[in-house]
Design an enzyme around this catalytic site. Structure first.
Site, mmCIF file in Angstrom:
data_model
loop_
_atom_site.group_PDB
_atom_site.id
_atom_site.type_symbol
_atom_site.label_atom_id
_atom_site.label_comp_id
_atom_site.label_asym_id
_atom_site.label_seq_id
_atom_site.Cartn_x
_atom_site.Cartn_y
_atom_site.Cartn_z
ATOM 1 N N SER A 108 0.775 -1.231 -0.041
ATOM 2 C CA SER A 108 0.028 0.015 0.241
ATOM 3 C C SER A 108 0.867 1.214 -0.109
ATOM 4 O O SER A 108 1.919 1.239 0.675
ATOM 5 C CB SER A 108 -0.895 0.182 1.192
ATOM 6 O OG SER A 108 -1.597 1.467 1.495
ATOM 7 N N LYS A 141 1.559 -4.466 6.317
ATOM 8 C CA LYS A 141 1.741 -4.626 4.919
ATOM 9 C C LYS A 141 3.264 -4.554 4.726
ATOM 10 O O LYS A 141 3.925 -5.161 3.793
ATOM 11 C CB LYS A 141 1.210 -3.540 4.253
ATOM 12 C CG LYS A 141 -0.240 -3.492 3.950
ATOM 13 C CD LYS A 141 -0.573 -4.726 2.949
ATOM 14 C CE LYS A 141 -2.083 -4.930 2.729
ATOM 15 N NZ LYS A 141 -2.548 -5.812 1.803
ATOM 16 N N HIS A 180 -12.879 4.512 2.297
ATOM 17 C CA HIS A 180 -12.038 5.311 1.775
ATOM 18 C C HIS A 180 -12.518 6.605 1.445
ATOM 19 O O HIS A 180 -13.722 6.724 1.267
ATOM 20 C CB HIS A 180 -10.887 4.715 0.657
ATOM 21 C CG HIS A 180 -10.356 3.388 1.515
ATOM 22 N ND1 HIS A 180 -10.479 2.159 1.157
ATOM 23 C CD2 HIS A 180 -9.140 3.601 1.840
ATOM 24 C CE1 HIS A 180 -9.547 1.561 1.637
ATOM 25 N NE2 HIS A 180 -8.544 2.346 2.229
#
Length: 310
Positions: A108, A141, A180
């Site tokens: 990400s 991540k 988002h």
């Protein structure tokens, strides 16, 4: 990756996974394996182990993750770090144990340092402090990227990592508590128009700069890189173009034809001041996005409206 190759898409119901599935079917791939979260809990090690031993996929797209916007990341940090670590640990490890030929993992853009130089080159990763509001997700991540690199180094696994920018498009999450920025703004402006509200309130100052990629373009990039990229280094996937949240809000307001005002709440967090990916490496391989932001937003809003009437 042949049309008959056995391909597993983890997270095929989500924004990214559903787009990858649509693309693979359109391109004629005939042997795709999918499981819903009800059928296979990716956090459960024994279930994932049994699945891989039974199905033996040759190629794996990891599009499964616990994701959300700034509010969800900040409020549920324990859930974000635990669930994402569990999902990716199980998928990567059992891919190795069962001889998966190639695996694609999604990082990400939020894992770049908060105050990174712009645009962000791949070599800027791991060089500074993270944005506090999504630190837990970012650390998970980062661990996934490092895991892919370690399995490549120790076992020779062809596991690659992509660094997507902010994605949007069909099948997104419109829950205002967890979504988002683009789906949140689309829902806010749509509801404000429907209710004939005088204004829409948006978190922060509107000054942060963000880059957005239509999800079907991202799916194209995933397929392209699965077939044309093999390296331990992560690779950025974006447009190389950004705009402010204020400009984004104005564009969505225009598309939805909301007649009221936009009001910003500077008491709420902004997040990263800017997140623009350097996509020189991706372009040098021969891939570039096709859908511009305004067209992509129109397509996304059309999809949202269809969902509302179901």
């Amino acid at each position: 990756m042949k049309k008959s190759s056995k391909i597993y898409i983890a997270g095929h119901k989500g924004l990214v996974g559903s787009s990858i599935l649509r693309l693979l079917l359109k391109e004629g791939f005939q042997n795709i394996v999918c499981r819903t979260s009800g059928e296979l809990d990716l956090r459960n090690q024994s279930q994932v182990e049994d699945f891989f031993e039974a199905e033996r996929p040759e190629f794996v797209f990891i599009a499964a993750a616990k994701v959300g916007g700034i509010l969800a990341n900040d409020n549920y940090s324990a859930d974000f770090i635990y669930e994402n670590l569990a999902i990716q640990n199980n998928l990567i490890h059992f891919s190795y144990l069962n001889g998966v030929k190639k695996l694609l993992f999604l990082g990400s853009s939020c894992i770049y340092p908060k105050l990174s130089s712009q645009p962000m080159k791949e070599e800027y990763l791991f060089t500074g402090s993270l944005e506090p509001t999504n630190e837990a997700y970012a650390i998970a991540k980062i661990a996934g990227i490092k895991m892919c690199q370690s399995y490549r180094k120790q076992y020779g696994c062809d596991f690659i990592s992509l660094m997507p920018t902010n994605l949007y498009g069909p099948n997104d999450n419109y829950d205002l508590q967890n979504s988002h920025v683009i789906p949140a703004l689309i829902k806010k402006f749509h509801e404000a128009k429907t209710q004939k509200a005088s204004h829409v309130e948006i978190w922060g100052t509107g000054s942060p700069l963000r880059e957005f990629l239509y999800v079907d373009d991202f799916a194209e990039a995933c397929l392209f890189l699965m077939q044309n990229y093999s390296d331990c280094a992560p690779i950025n996937v974006g447009t190389g173009e950004d705009l402010s949240i204020k400009e984004l809000a104005s564009l969505i307001k225009e598309i939805i034809e909301f007649q009221g005002d936009i009001v910003f709440d500077p008491s709420k967090p902004n997040g990263h001041p800017r997140k623009l990916l350097d996509v020189t490496k991706l372009h040098s391989l021969g891939f570039k996005h096709k859908v511009n932001l305004k067209d992509g937003l129109k397509l996304t809003y059309e999809g949202f409206q269809k969902e509302q009437v179901k």
